[in-house]
Design a protein around this motif. Structure first.
Motif, PDB file in Angstrom:
ATOM      1  N   ASN A 178      33.413  37.791  43.041  1.00 40.02           N
ATOM      2  CA  ASN A 178      33.087  39.077  43.060  1.00 40.02           C
ATOM      3  C   ASN A 178      34.018  40.544  42.493  1.00 40.02           C
ATOM      4  O   ASN A 178      34.901  41.139  43.052  1.00 40.02           O
ATOM      5  CB  ASN A 178      32.945  40.166  44.880  1.00 40.02           C
ATOM      6  N   ILE A 179      34.577  39.633  41.082  1.00 44.32           N
ATOM      7  CA  ILE A 179      35.562  40.386  40.067  1.00 44.32           C
ATOM      8  C   ILE A 179      34.820  40.826  39.017  1.00 44.32           C
ATOM      9  O   ILE A 179      34.266  40.240  38.236  1.00 44.32           O
ATOM     10  CB  ILE A 179      36.317  39.010  39.516  1.00 44.32           C
ATOM     11  N   PRO A 180      34.611  42.449  39.495  1.00 44.95           N
ATOM     12  CA  PRO A 180      33.922  43.224  38.435  1.00 44.95           C
ATOM     13  C   PRO A 180      34.626  43.224  36.870  1.00 44.95           C
ATOM     14  O   PRO A 180      35.639  44.258  37.117  1.00 44.95           O
ATOM     15  CB  PRO A 180      34.010  44.414  39.704  1.00 44.95           C
ATOM     16  N   LEU A 181      34.199  42.497  35.711  1.00 41.61           N
ATOM     17  CA  LEU A 181      35.061  42.717  34.540  1.00 41.61           C
ATOM     18  C   LEU A 181      34.206  42.819  34.134  1.00 41.61           C
ATOM     19  O   LEU A 181      32.768  42.563  33.839  1.00 41.61           O
ATOM     20  CB  LEU A 181      35.582  41.651  34.977  1.00 41.61           C
ATOM     21  N   VAL A 219      33.444  47.502  43.554  1.00 40.48           N
ATOM     22  CA  VAL A 219      34.347  46.841  42.416  1.00 40.48           C
ATOM     23  C   VAL A 219      33.771  45.222  42.757  1.00 40.48           C
ATOM     24  O   VAL A 219      32.906  44.302  42.518  1.00 40.48           O
ATOM     25  CB  VAL A 219      35.397  46.130  43.939  1.00 40.48           C
ATOM     26  N   SER A 220      32.097  45.294  43.801  1.00 41.69           N
ATOM     27  CA  SER A 220      31.178  44.516  43.967  1.00 41.69           C
ATOM     28  C   SER A 220      29.907  44.933  43.297  1.00 41.69           C
ATOM     29  O   SER A 220      28.605  44.533  44.166  1.00 41.69           O
ATOM     30  CB  SER A 220      31.069  44.271  45.264  1.00 41.69           C
ATOM     31  N   THR A 225      39.827  41.369  28.405  1.00 41.49           N
ATOM     32  CA  THR A 225      39.253  41.376  29.148  1.00 41.49           C
ATOM     33  C   THR A 225      39.511  42.618  30.426  1.00 41.49           C
ATOM     34  O   THR A 225      40.946  43.072  30.083  1.00 41.49           O
ATOM     35  CB  THR A 225      38.654  40.248  29.521  1.00 41.49           C
ATOM     36  N   ASP A 226      38.751  43.284  31.628  1.00 47.98           N
ATOM     37  CA  ASP A 226      39.402  44.334  32.446  1.00 47.98           C
ATOM     38  C   ASP A 226      38.346  44.005  33.900  1.00 47.98           C
ATOM     39  O   ASP A 226      37.678  44.021  33.707  1.00 47.98           O
ATOM     40  CB  ASP A 226      39.944  45.458  31.646  1.00 47.98           C
ATOM     41  N   ILE A 227      39.157  44.120  34.657  1.00 51.02           N
ATOM     42  CA  ILE A 227      38.987  44.528  35.843  1.00 51.02           C
ATOM     43  C   ILE A 227      38.757  46.119  36.167  1.00 51.02           C
ATOM     44  O   ILE A 227      39.524  46.904  36.328  1.00 51.02           O
ATOM     45  CB  ILE A 227      40.000  43.923  37.123  1.00 51.02           C
ATOM     46  N   VAL A 228      37.474  45.796  36.353  1.00 54.42           N
ATOM     47  CA  VAL A 228      37.328  47.589  37.100  1.00 54.42           C
ATOM     48  C   VAL A 228      37.337  48.069  37.960  1.00 54.42           C
ATOM     49  O   VAL A 228      37.253  47.470  39.133  1.00 54.42           O
ATOM     50  CB  VAL A 228      35.469  47.174  36.469  1.00 54.42           C
ATOM     51  N   THR A 273      42.739  49.971  40.317  1.00 51.47           N
ATOM     52  CA  THR A 273      44.007  50.795  40.043  1.00 51.47           C
ATOM     53  C   THR A 273      43.168  51.006  41.497  1.00 51.47           C
ATOM     54  O   THR A 273      44.446  51.651  42.527  1.00 51.47           O
ATOM     55  CB  THR A 273      44.028  51.735  39.379  1.00 51.47           C
ATOM     56  N   ALA A 274      41.837  52.153  41.700  1.00 51.65           N
ATOM     57  CA  ALA A 274      41.509  52.482  42.732  1.00 51.65           C
ATOM     58  C   ALA A 274      41.777  51.599  44.490  1.00 51.65           C
ATOM     59  O   ALA A 274      41.681  51.954  45.091  1.00 51.65           O
ATOM     60  CB  ALA A 274      39.689  52.583  43.118  1.00 51.65           C
ATOM     61  N   LEU A 275      41.259  49.855  43.724  1.00 56.77           N
ATOM     62  CA  LEU A 275      41.525  48.722  45.293  1.00 56.77           C
ATOM     63  C   LEU A 275      42.702  48.466  45.037  1.00 56.77           C
ATOM     64  O   LEU A 275      43.153  48.786  46.436  1.00 56.77           O
ATOM     65  CB  LEU A 275      41.054  47.642  44.110  1.00 56.77           C
TER      66      LEU A 275
END
Length: 751
Positions: free
Chosen positions: A83-86, A436-437, A12-15, A18-20
């Motif tokens: 609101n976690i873009p996974l 992110v959302s 799994t990975d949060i998209v 890094t930018a956030l």
């Protein structure tokens, strides 16, 4: 000690994490902690083992593929609420456990699968699919067969539906026992249901799923929606309801809604371009002009504290009211929710099934905002954006976000506008926040912004094409998506594919002049099909006579046919429509030069320079024309000005071969051929195949045979811009050479 085991591996990975982190560190850490909490709880529930965390990513193993998939579904549902873009990838295969780590092809495949998954989705391989294909609570869809790096065989990839949690609770081992306990009850119950009740249930189900309508409308037909008529005295309802209502209906994959931009174009043809309101009468006229049978007229009124929302479905030719829908909102806070219901009723009345509406739509409050004030500002921003008032659009989008900091559509629109028109870095920041959302957007918006982000921020055309094709898979009649896909293919050099997409766009909306422009440009610059360019230029002028680009392309097509008189006329017309159209004015000056009208060329170039003192090309072209009429001193002054700018380019771009060539050319024009060659030949040492530019340098150096060699190399390697070959002041020095004429004939026939 190593241990070989057959397991399901999940990555799994949060998209965009890094930018956030770079823009909002506090929010990033909060997201990471929420993500960790969700995983920890659900891994225990489904017997998953966390092998390791990798920043914002996790590597997890399961004994059963079905447990891994059910766990992944619950993780995505929970992450969506937060609101976690996974994105998640799952593969089942033999891996090697050693200490606290795991290795093997199974791990690599799961990792690469996750990296290619869409935001908010779950991708699984064929080995996992075999485990879950018969599980009624897990729904999958085959996506593609794909090769991964260092994997010999192609991998079948499936997408898992993760809109709601699976019906089975917890680990599959537990579920089996629980299902076995329930089964006898279910069997006994089924035996007690009379056949007639089953039949009635089937009939009702078919009616709910497939429905029926007496309205003359078939799937993928088009409708016009007029602006909301606001019969209350509350100005906050102006504009805002239009945007929300159309956004809600536009989620439908069953019907098509004429866009606001197309209605604006139609209003121009109706000579009502300054109209800001599309009322019932105007909406009907637009429908008739566009050959559309159905138009919808929504209204809001108020009695006491209660709001009444109505929508009439009317037949364009007769204005007969085919059906009306009415809903009541007890207060202002209920309006958005009722508006959503109203749009679904309209879709239902036009024949779309309840099943499709339920499964293909997101709530309006999620895809827009619960704030009417923010929605109004966003609507005004869209209106200003469409009318090319970019400063006002920017202000309205910013106001919308100020009123609702979670308004994803406003962030995406602001990021897009800033990136294209104001500040690319600032635009990227807002796009990062929108990404992110991203699942808060409608599918149409989501794939549009993901494609824009991939192409413009990540410089990944392939990914942009992939997202756009997915958008078209859902909305095949979306002209903007076809146009964007054409542009991406054009940037890739796939001109035939680009033309196909552009022409499909114009079949859907003949008035998209940007698309017509793309077709003309490809025929002129990349394919040298001058007759086709002439046809499409005239088509553009027919549909948009006041658009200067149509006349510009027409002038360029006439250059390709050596008809400089008609080219001059077309360029003059384009200039009269837009005196600040610089490319057109330069080409007009080139045509004057080719006709020997040097004074007129000089007048045009001096006008450009007066309006735009930084236009360095004007200095160079003035120098060329002044030399041709014997004013060598004035010419020299302009060449000196050009040299200052060329030297600045070289200082700033020392690895750009064109900077060396332009410096070499201007030094040669100033009479120093030796210095011109010394600096120009450095471009050759960089070994970059810019053959056309080498031909320019050698032509100015009077080394015509070598210049023609490089011109031929350019043509051999696919250079097709015949118009620029004819217009370029340096290449003009070769025009009288026999070999030049032979090359033009060989590669372009008799243009």
């Amino acid at each position: 000690m190593q241990q070989h085991r057959l397991v399901a591996i999940m990555f799994t990975d949060i998209v965009g994490y890094t930018a956030l982190m770079g823009s909002d560190e506090e929010r990033a850490f909060e997201m990471l902690q929420n993500n960790r909490d969700i995983h920890t709880h659900l891994l225990e529930k489904y017997n998953g083992a966390l092998i390791k965390e990798m920043g914002d990513g996790m590597l997890i193993s399961f004994d059963l593929g079905s447990d891994a998939v059910r766990c992944a579904i619950e993780i995505q549902v929970a992450c969506r609420e937060k609101n976690i873009p996974l994105r998640i990838g799952i593969h089942e295969g033999e891996v090697i456990f050693e200490g606290s780590d795991v290795f093997g092809d199974g791990v690599n495949i799961a990792s690469r699968l996750q990296s290619t998954a869409e935001v908010g989705s779950i991708s699984i391989t064929g080995s996992v699919y075999r485990d879950v294909k018969n599980k009624t609570d897990i729904k999958t869809q085959f996506i593609e067969e794909k090769f991964f790096k260092n994997v010999d065989e192609p991998i079948k990839i499936y997408n898992v539906n993760c809109e709601e949690v699976p019906a089975t609770w917890g680990s599959a081992k537990y579920s089996v026992n629980k299902n076995n306990q329930r089964k006898p009850i279910i069997v006994r119950l089924l035996k007690t249901i009379p056949i007639i009740i089953i039949a009635i249930t089937v009939v009702i189900t078919i009616f709910i799923i497939y429905g029926s309508t007496t309205i003359p409308f078939t799937e993928r037909d088009w409708i016009v929606i007029s602006d909301f008529e606001n019969l209350t005295d509350e100005t906050i309802l102006d504009h805002s309801l239009n945007t929300a209502f159309i956004l809600s209906i536009n989620q439908s994959r069953y019907l098509n809604v004429i866009t606001r931009q197309r209605m604006i174009e139609t209003l121009k043809r109706m000579e009502k371009e300054n109209s800001t309101n599309i009322d019932e009468e105007t909406g009907r006229e637009i429908a008739i002009r566009e050959g559309i049978e159905i138009y919808v007229v929504p209204t809001i009124s108020r009695v006491g504290t209660q709001y009444i929302l109505t929508a009439k479905i009317l037949e364009a030719q007769t204005a007969n009211n085919l059906k009306s829908e009415v809903l009541y909102a007890e207060n202002q806070d209920e309006i958005i929710e009722k508006l959503d219901q109203l749009s679904r009723k309209i879709r239902r009345s036009l024949g779309e099934s309840s099943f499709r509406i339920l499964n293909q739509s997101k709530p309006l409050k999620k895809v827009t905002t619960s704030s009417l004030g923010a929605l109004k500002q966003y609507s005004l921003g869209i209106e200003s954006h469409l009318r090319l008032d970019f400063k006002k659009a920017k202000m309205h989008y910013e106001n919308a976000i100020r009123l609702d900091s979670n308004f994803t559509s406003a962030k995406a629109s602001l990021g897009n506008l800033l990136f294209e028109k104001f500040d690319r870095n600032e635009g990227r920041k807002w796009l990062d926040k929108a990404i992110v959302s991203i699942n808060n957007l409608t599918d149409r918006e989501k794939f549009g912004i993901l494609a824009f982000y991939a192409v413009n921020v990540e410089n990944d055309l392939d990914k942009g094409i992939e997202y756009t094709e997915k958008r078209l898979g859902l909305y095949p009649d979306d002209p903007a998506a076809h146009n964007n896909l054409g542009w991406y293919f054009q940037k890739q050099g796939q001109y035939d594919k680009a033309l196909d997409e552009y022409k499909t766009t114009l079949q859907i909306n003949p008035y998209m002049m940007l698309t017509n422009s793309g077709i003309s440009w490809i025929y002129l610059e990349y394919l040298a099909q001058i007759d086709s360019a002439l046809t499409w230029s005239n088509r553009m002028i027919k549909f948009a006579p006041d658009n200067p680009w149509g006349h510009f392309y027409l002038g360029s097509a006439y250059v390709g046919k050596n008809d400089f008189v008609k080219a001059e006329e077309a360029y003059l017309k384009a200039g009269s429509l837009d005196p600040n159209f610089l490319m057109n004015q330069y080409r007009l000056a080139h045509v004057y030069r080719l006709q020997g009208k040097f004074d007129k060329a000089i007048d045009v170039l001096e006008t450009i320079l007066r309006k735009n003192p930084q236009e360095s090309s004007s200095h160079y072209d003035l120098g060329v024309n002044l030399n041709l009429i014997g004013q060598s001193e004035s010419a020299r002054n302009h060449f000196l000005e050009y040299r200052k700018i060329a030297e600045t380019w070289l200082d700033e771009n020392s690895d750009d071969p064109k900077s060396f060539i332009y410096n070499g050319i201007v030094r040669t024009r100033l009479g120093d051929k030796a210095a011109g060659w010394e600096i120009g030949k450095k471009a050759l040492e960089l070994n970059v195949p810019i053959y056309f530019e080498f031909a320019q340098l050698l032509a100015v150096l009077d080394r015509k045979s070598e210049a023609l060699d490089y011109l031929e190399k350019a043509l051999e390697n696919g250079y097709k811009n015949l118009v620029w070959i004819k217009l370029h002041p340096d290449i003009q020095l070769l025009h009288e050479e026999v070999r030049y004429k032979e090359l033009i004939h060989t590669y372009f026939g008799n243009p």
